[in-house]
Design an enzyme around this catalytic site. Structure first.
Site, mmCIF file in Angstrom:
data_model
loop_
_atom_site.group_PDB
_atom_site.id
_atom_site.type_symbol
_atom_site.label_atom_id
_atom_site.label_comp_id
_atom_site.label_asym_id
_atom_site.label_seq_id
_atom_site.Cartn_x
_atom_site.Cartn_y
_atom_site.Cartn_z
ATOM 1 N N TYR A 5 7.133 -5.531 -0.964
ATOM 2 C CA TYR A 5 6.066 -4.646 -0.482
ATOM 3 C C TYR A 5 6.185 -4.464 1.039
ATOM 4 O O TYR A 5 6.120 -3.337 1.547
ATOM 5 C CB TYR A 5 4.700 -5.234 -0.840
ATOM 6 C CG TYR A 5 3.542 -4.393 -0.349
ATOM 7 C CD1 TYR A 5 3.188 -3.214 -1.004
ATOM 8 C CD2 TYR A 5 2.811 -4.756 0.786
ATOM 9 C CE1 TYR A 5 2.142 -2.425 -0.547
ATOM 10 C CE2 TYR A 5 1.764 -3.971 1.245
ATOM 11 C CZ TYR A 5 1.429 -2.820 0.576
ATOM 12 O OH TYR A 5 0.386 -2.031 1.037
ATOM 13 N N SER B 49 1.458 0.090 6.235
ATOM 14 C CA SER B 49 0.558 -1.060 6.218
ATOM 15 C C SER B 49 0.844 -1.952 7.420
ATOM 16 O O SER B 49 2.003 -2.039 7.867
ATOM 17 C CB SER B 49 0.782 -1.873 4.941
ATOM 18 O OG SER B 49 0.109 -3.112 5.035
ATOM 19 N N LYS C 83 6.933 -0.927 3.137
ATOM 20 C CA LYS C 83 6.037 -0.374 4.160
ATOM 21 C C LYS C 83 6.771 -0.197 5.495
ATOM 22 O O LYS C 83 6.414 0.664 6.286
ATOM 23 C CB LYS C 83 4.796 -1.255 4.305
ATOM 24 C CG LYS C 83 3.921 -1.284 3.034
ATOM 25 C CD LYS C 83 3.168 0.013 2.836
ATOM 26 C CE LYS C 83 3.343 0.674 1.525
ATOM 27 N NZ LYS C 83 2.604 1.944 1.386
ATOM 28 N N ILE D 56 -8.330 3.849 -1.623
ATOM 29 C CA ILE D 56 -8.369 4.559 -0.340
ATOM 30 C C ILE D 56 -8.114 6.056 -0.547
ATOM 31 O O ILE D 56 -8.751 6.903 0.087
ATOM 32 C CB ILE D 56 -7.309 3.932 0.604
ATOM 33 C CG1 ILE D 56 -7.736 2.497 0.961
ATOM 34 C CG2 ILE D 56 -7.109 4.767 1.850
ATOM 35 C CD1 ILE D 56 -6.619 1.616 1.481
HETATM 36 N N1 LIG Z 1 -5.691 -1.849 0.075
HETATM 37 C C1 LIG Z 1 -5.192 -2.343 1.201
HETATM 38 O O1 LIG Z 1 -5.649 -3.396 1.700
HETATM 39 C C2 LIG Z 1 -4.073 -1.636 1.903
HETATM 40 C C3 LIG Z 1 -3.653 -2.146 3.144
HETATM 41 C C4 LIG Z 1 -2.611 -1.491 3.810
HETATM 42 C C5 LIG Z 1 -2.019 -0.380 3.245
HETATM 43 N N2 LIG Z 1 -2.435 0.102 2.036
HETATM 44 C C6 LIG Z 1 -1.767 1.295 1.488
HETATM 45 O O2 LIG Z 1 -2.744 2.255 1.143
HETATM 46 C C7 LIG Z 1 -2.261 3.071 0.061
HETATM 47 C C8 LIG Z 1 -3.334 3.186 -1.003
HETATM 48 O O3 LIG Z 1 -3.529 1.902 -1.551
HETATM 49 P P1 LIG Z 1 -4.870 1.428 -2.278
HETATM 50 O O4 LIG Z 1 -5.124 0.067 -1.775
HETATM 51 O O5 LIG Z 1 -5.923 2.453 -2.204
HETATM 52 O O6 LIG Z 1 -4.309 1.282 -3.773
HETATM 53 P P2 LIG Z 1 -4.960 1.522 -5.217
HETATM 54 O O7 LIG Z 1 -6.449 1.516 -5.152
HETATM 55 O O8 LIG Z 1 -4.283 0.546 -6.121
HETATM 56 O O9 LIG Z 1 -4.498 3.013 -5.548
HETATM 57 C C9 LIG Z 1 -3.155 3.331 -5.694
HETATM 58 C C10 LIG Z 1 -3.052 4.763 -6.213
HETATM 59 O O10 LIG Z 1 -1.653 5.057 -6.395
HETATM 60 C C11 LIG Z 1 -1.485 5.671 -7.671
HETATM 61 N N3 LIG Z 1 -0.167 5.376 -8.243
HETATM 62 C C12 LIG Z 1 0.437 4.161 -8.358
HETATM 63 N N4 LIG Z 1 1.601 4.289 -9.023
HETATM 64 C C13 LIG Z 1 1.741 5.603 -9.338
HETATM 65 C C14 LIG Z 1 2.724 6.351 -10.044
HETATM 66 N N5 LIG Z 1 3.820 5.769 -10.552
HETATM 67 N N6 LIG Z 1 2.540 7.674 -10.184
HETATM 68 C C15 LIG Z 1 1.435 8.277 -9.673
HETATM 69 N N7 LIG Z 1 0.461 7.625 -9.011
HETATM 70 C C16 LIG Z 1 0.608 6.302 -8.849
HETATM 71 C C17 LIG Z 1 -2.554 5.055 -8.551
HETATM 72 O O11 LIG Z 1 -2.764 5.904 -9.662
HETATM 73 P P3 LIG Z 1 -3.809 5.516 -10.842
HETATM 74 O O12 LIG Z 1 -5.177 5.746 -10.236
HETATM 75 O O13 LIG Z 1 -3.479 6.443 -11.945
HETATM 76 O O14 LIG Z 1 -3.541 4.063 -11.154
HETATM 77 C C18 LIG Z 1 -3.724 4.960 -7.575
HETATM 78 O O15 LIG Z 1 -4.479 6.156 -7.576
HETATM 79 C C19 LIG Z 1 -0.963 2.411 -0.416
HETATM 80 O O16 LIG Z 1 0.136 3.134 0.091
HETATM 81 C C20 LIG Z 1 -1.019 1.024 0.202
HETATM 82 O O17 LIG Z 1 0.268 0.482 0.435
HETATM 83 C C21 LIG Z 1 -3.461 -0.503 1.349
#
Ligand SMILES: NC(=O)c1ccc[n+]([C@@H]2O[C@H](COP(=O)([O-])OP(=O)(O)OC[C@H]3O[C@@H](n4cnc5c(N)ncnc54)[C@H](OP(=O)(O)O)[C@@H]3O)[C@@H](O)[C@H]2O)c1
Length: 306
Positions: A172, A148, A176, A11
């Site tokens: 988790y 979330s 959130k 995202i």
């Molecule tokens: N996906 C869903 O269904 C969903 C639903 C509700 C809420 N969310 C929220 O949306 C947000 C984005 O999630 P996403 O689903 O897009 O996740 P994602 O694709 O797994 O991406 C997570 C990002 O966070 C970075 N990250 C993780 N640990 C880190 C660290 N220690 N230091 C620096 N960067 C770090 C990762 O870096 P790297 O690229 O280097 O790994 C990656 O770019 C999150 O806050 C999540 O809780 C997601």
């Protein structure tokens, strides 16, 4: 200019692209210098694949492993030197894990990355946000925090204890809820300052984070294609964060929770003042950051007389 975490994939990647298209210079906080270079090259290529990009300086990076307090403080310092006025901060990065994992600082990892990191980064960048948001300056500053729809309905700070009885899903959901409690309490503190802070649910998107919840083997192989069918794409997932970050409709709105590009109702536990204040004190005890400590500019400051 905008600062975003976790723009390397999912995202956050699409949110960063949307912000650049909206005219922001986007500074990416990446987990390492290598990830920073890769991410900026990927984003620049996605934004404009021509050999001579129209917006060559749309992106920059700074390295910080968000599990580490000192790294976040140092990255914020670098950002403030480069950008004394910060108009937008998107705390997007997040993790999920089925197993109990501990950071090099000895903290449960979901708590560290999902809650403590946004608290620290927002706090350390506050001088830049205050500089951009000063009332009367004609500018404003927004903070967007990715929560979330899976946030917990009841506060339970024991969720981060382990490894015995640890549930990654519970940790988790609690992290959130902490995002919401931080958002709403900080919004109260910032009211009238020209800085708004809102939380979003981006919708279910089949990203690395979501897949980390699935067990390996047959269950993952069965569920992955179903999830990809029912969930939003990461690009669709970026719509609500982008709406809250950039839409004129949301200008001046603070202390809100958004889903599907519209205001939504969080769990009652997120709105309880007792929980907000309790979590503020609990967080301060853990990391020594009081997110209400920032001195703010006064609204309509009177001209000074000698
Ligand atoms: N996906 C869903 O269904 C969903 C639903 C509700 C809420 N969310 C929220 O949306 C947000 C984005 O999630 P996403 O689903 O897009 O996740 P994602 O694709 O797994 O991406 C997570 C990002 O966070 C970075 N990250 C993780 N640990 C880190 C660290 N220690 N230091 C620096 N960067 C770090 C990762 O870096 P790297 O690229 O280097 O790994 C990656 O770019 C999150 O806050 C999540 O809780 C997601």
């Amino acid at each position: 200019m905008a600062v975003i975490t976790g723009a390397g994939q999912g995202i956050g990647r699409h949110t960063a692209l949307g912000l650049a298209r909206a005219g922001f210079h986007v500074a990416v906080v990446a987990r390492s210098a290598e990830r920073g270079r890769e991410t900026v090259a990927d984003l620049a290529q996605a934004l404009d694949p021509s050999p001579q990009p129209a917006l060559p300086a749309a992106f920059s990076w700074v390295a910080a492993d968000l599990a580490l307090g000192d790294a976040i403080r140092d990255a914020a310092g670098t950002l403030l030197v480069r950008h004394p006025r910060i108009h937008l901060l998107v705390n997007n990065a997040g993790v999920a894990s089925r197993d109990y994992r501990v950071t090099p600082e000895g903290r449960e990892r979901t708590l560290a990355v999902n809650h403590l990191a946004p608290v620290r980064l927002t706090h350390h960048l506050m001088p830049g946000l205050v500089a951009a948001g000063t009332p009367g300056s004609g500018e404003s500053a927004r903070i967007v925090i990715l929560s979330s729809g899976a946030h917990a309905k009841r506060l339970d700070l024991t969720a981060f204890e382990g490894p015995r009885g640890y549930s990654g899903l519970h940790a988790y959901a609690q992290s959130k809820l902490l995002n919401l409690l931080h958002t709403f309490d900080l919004a109260e503190h910032l009211r009238g300052s020209g800085i708004t802070v809102n939380a979003v649910h981006p919708g279910l998107a089949p990203t690395g984070l979501l897949m980390d919840f699935l067990p390996s083997g047959i269950i993952r192989r069965t569920l992955s294609p179903i999830l990809r069918m029912v969930a939003r794409s990461p690009e669709q997932g970026a719509r609500t964060p982008l709406h809250v970050a950039t839409s004129p409709e949301v200008a001046g709105t603070t202390g809100g929770y958004f889903a599907k590009e519209a205001p939504a109702d969080p769990a009652a536990a997120a709105l309880e003042r007792e929980n907000q204040e309790g979590v503020r004190r609990w967080t301060e005890n853990l990391i020594g950051v009081d997110w209400r400590a920032t001195p703010l500019p006064e609204e309509d400051p009177q001209p000074q007389r000698d």
